[in-house]
Design a protein around this motif. Structure first.
Motif, PDB file in Angstrom:
ATOM      1  N   VAL A  11      92.362  37.933 -49.826  1.00 18.31           N
ATOM      2  CA  VAL A  11      93.403  38.692 -50.515  1.00 18.31           C
ATOM      3  C   VAL A  11      94.718  37.924 -50.369  1.00 18.31           C
ATOM      4  O   VAL A  11      95.082  37.511 -49.273  1.00 18.31           O
ATOM      5  N   LYS A  12      95.382  37.727 -51.498  1.00 15.65           N
ATOM      6  CA  LYS A  12      96.720  37.142 -51.499  1.00 15.65           C
ATOM      7  C   LYS A  12      97.577  37.990 -52.430  1.00 15.65           C
ATOM      8  O   LYS A  12      97.230  38.197 -53.596  1.00 15.65           O
ATOM      9  N   LYS A  13      98.690  38.474 -51.906  1.00 14.15           N
ATOM     10  CA  LYS A  13      99.579  39.345 -52.671  1.00 14.15           C
ATOM     11  C   LYS A  13     100.913  38.646 -52.917  1.00 14.15           C
ATOM     12  O   LYS A  13     101.489  38.053 -52.010  1.00 14.15           O
ATOM     13  N   TYR A  14     101.357  38.757 -54.162  1.00 15.00           N
ATOM     14  CA  TYR A  14     102.691  38.361 -54.565  1.00 15.00           C
ATOM     15  C   TYR A  14     103.337  39.610 -55.176  1.00 15.00           C
ATOM     16  O   TYR A  14     102.639  40.565 -55.509  1.00 15.00           O
ATOM     17  N   PRO A  15     104.651  39.612 -55.362  1.00 15.59           N
ATOM     18  CA  PRO A  15     105.291  40.811 -55.923  1.00 15.59           C
ATOM     19  C   PRO A  15     104.676  41.284 -57.253  1.00 15.59           C
ATOM     20  O   PRO A  15     104.516  42.465 -57.472  1.00 15.59           O
ATOM     21  N   THR A  45      93.641  30.694 -55.520  1.00 16.92           N
ATOM     22  CA  THR A  45      92.404  30.599 -54.745  1.00 16.92           C
ATOM     23  C   THR A  45      92.261  29.209 -54.129  1.00 16.92           C
ATOM     24  O   THR A  45      91.986  29.073 -52.929  1.00 16.92           O
ATOM     25  N   LEU A  46      92.470  28.167 -54.943  1.00 16.59           N
ATOM     26  CA  LEU A  46      92.355  26.796 -54.429  1.00 16.59           C
ATOM     27  C   LEU A  46      93.431  26.499 -53.392  1.00 16.59           C
ATOM     28  O   LEU A  46      93.164  25.829 -52.394  1.00 16.59           O
ATOM     29  N   HIS A  47      94.635  27.003 -53.600  1.00 17.00           N
ATOM     30  CA  HIS A  47      95.703  26.780 -52.619  1.00 17.00           C
ATOM     31  C   HIS A  47      95.397  27.478 -51.295  1.00 17.00           C
ATOM     32  O   HIS A  47      95.694  26.931 -50.228  1.00 17.00           O
ATOM     33  N   PRO A  55      96.800  33.168 -47.010  1.00 18.59           N
ATOM     34  CA  PRO A  55      96.391  34.452 -47.580  1.00 18.59           C
ATOM     35  C   PRO A  55      96.887  35.621 -46.729  1.00 18.59           C
ATOM     36  O   PRO A  55      97.203  35.447 -45.556  1.00 18.59           O
ATOM     37  N   ASN A  56      96.938  36.793 -47.336  1.00 17.32           N
ATOM     38  CA  ASN A  56      97.292  37.998 -46.583  1.00 17.32           C
ATOM     39  C   ASN A  56      96.142  38.434 -45.691  1.00 17.32           C
ATOM     40  O   ASN A  56      96.375  38.959 -44.597  1.00 17.32           O
ATOM     41  N   SER A  57      94.926  38.243 -46.168  1.00 16.33           N
ATOM     42  CA  SER A  57      93.760  38.577 -45.351  1.00 16.33           C
ATOM     43  C   SER A  57      92.544  37.832 -45.886  1.00 16.33           C
ATOM     44  O   SER A  57      92.580  37.230 -46.956  1.00 16.33           O
ATOM     45  N   GLY A  58      91.476  37.895 -45.107  1.00 20.47           N
ATOM     46  CA  GLY A  58      90.244  37.212 -45.468  1.00 20.47           C
ATOM     47  C   GLY A  58      90.053  35.963 -44.643  1.00 20.47           C
ATOM     48  O   GLY A  58      90.921  35.569 -43.863  1.00 20.47           O
TER      49      GLY A  58
END
Length: 170
Positions: A11-15, A45-47, A55-58
Motif C-alpha cells: 500500500v502506498k498513499k498519496y494525497p 509499484t516499481l519505485h 510504501p505505507n505498508s506491505g
C-alpha cells in the motif's frame, strides 16, 4: 522455487492516489508487463519495489531477500531503467559507468565494453552532451553490466526518437 520478486499487501498513499493493497509474485525467467492508464500506479509499484519510494505498508522480497533499506544487498540483483536518466552531467559517460561500477561487485568490464560497442555510444562525451537515445543506452548499460537477475524497465524510451527506440528494443 524462489520468486524473482514477491509483493505482499503493498500500500502506498498519496494525497490524491492510493495504490493497493497489491499482491504479486514473479517467477524467474518470466516477462511481465504492467499495462494501464497514466496514474494507475505502475511507476509507484516499481519505485516501491526498487526502494526509491517507501510504501505505507506491505512487504517486498527480491529473490527471497526483503527490500530493507538498511540491508541493501538485495539491490545487487536488480537492473533498473526508468523514464528519467540521471547522471553526473559534467562527467563523461565512461566516468559515470566507472562510478556506478564501484557499487556492484559483479560488474563486468567485459560486458560493459560489449554493450558500449553494441550500442555505439560515445563514452568520452559528457553526459549533458548525449542525445536522448544515447542517455537511454547509457542507462541500459548501467542496468545490465552487473549481470542482474531481475531487469525492471519503466518506460525507458519515453521521449526518445523512433529510430533510437527501435535500436533500444532490438
Amino acid at each position: 522455487m524462489q520468486k524473482a520478486f514477491q509483493i505482499i499487501n503493498l500500500v502506498k498513499k498519496y494525497p490524491e492516489f492510493k495504490l493497493g493493497p497489491l499482491n504479486l509474485d514473479l517467477e524467474p525467467g518470466t516477462v511481465l508487463g504492467f499495462i494501464g492508464p497514466n496514474g494507475a500506479g505502475k511507476t509507484t509499484t516499481l519505485h516501491c519495489l526498487t526502494g526509491l519510494v517507501k510504501p505505507n505498508s506491505g512487504e517486498m522480497n527480491i529473490f527471497g531477500k526483503p527490500n530493507n533499506p538498511n540491508k541493501p544487498e538485495w539491490k545487487l540483483d536488480i537492473g533498473y531503467v526508468g523514464d528519467v536518466h540521471v547522471f553526473y552531467e559534467n562527467w563523461s559517460a565512461q566516468k559515470n559507468l566507472d562510478f556506478l561500477a564501484q557499487f556492484y561487485p559483479e560488474w563486468s568490464k567485459e560486458r560493459e565494453k560489449d554493450l558500449i560497442q553494441r550500442f555505439d555510444i560515445p563514452v568520452t562525451k559528457k553526459a549533458k552532451e548525449l542525445s536522448s537515445g544515447n542517455r537511454v543506452k547509457l542507462s541500459l548499460i548501467g542496468a545490465l553490466a552487473h549481470n542482474p537477475r531481475l531487469l525492471l524497465l519503466d518506460e525507458p524510451t519515453s521521449g526518445v526518437d523512433p529510430i533510437s527506440r527501435r535500436e533500444f528494443w532490438e
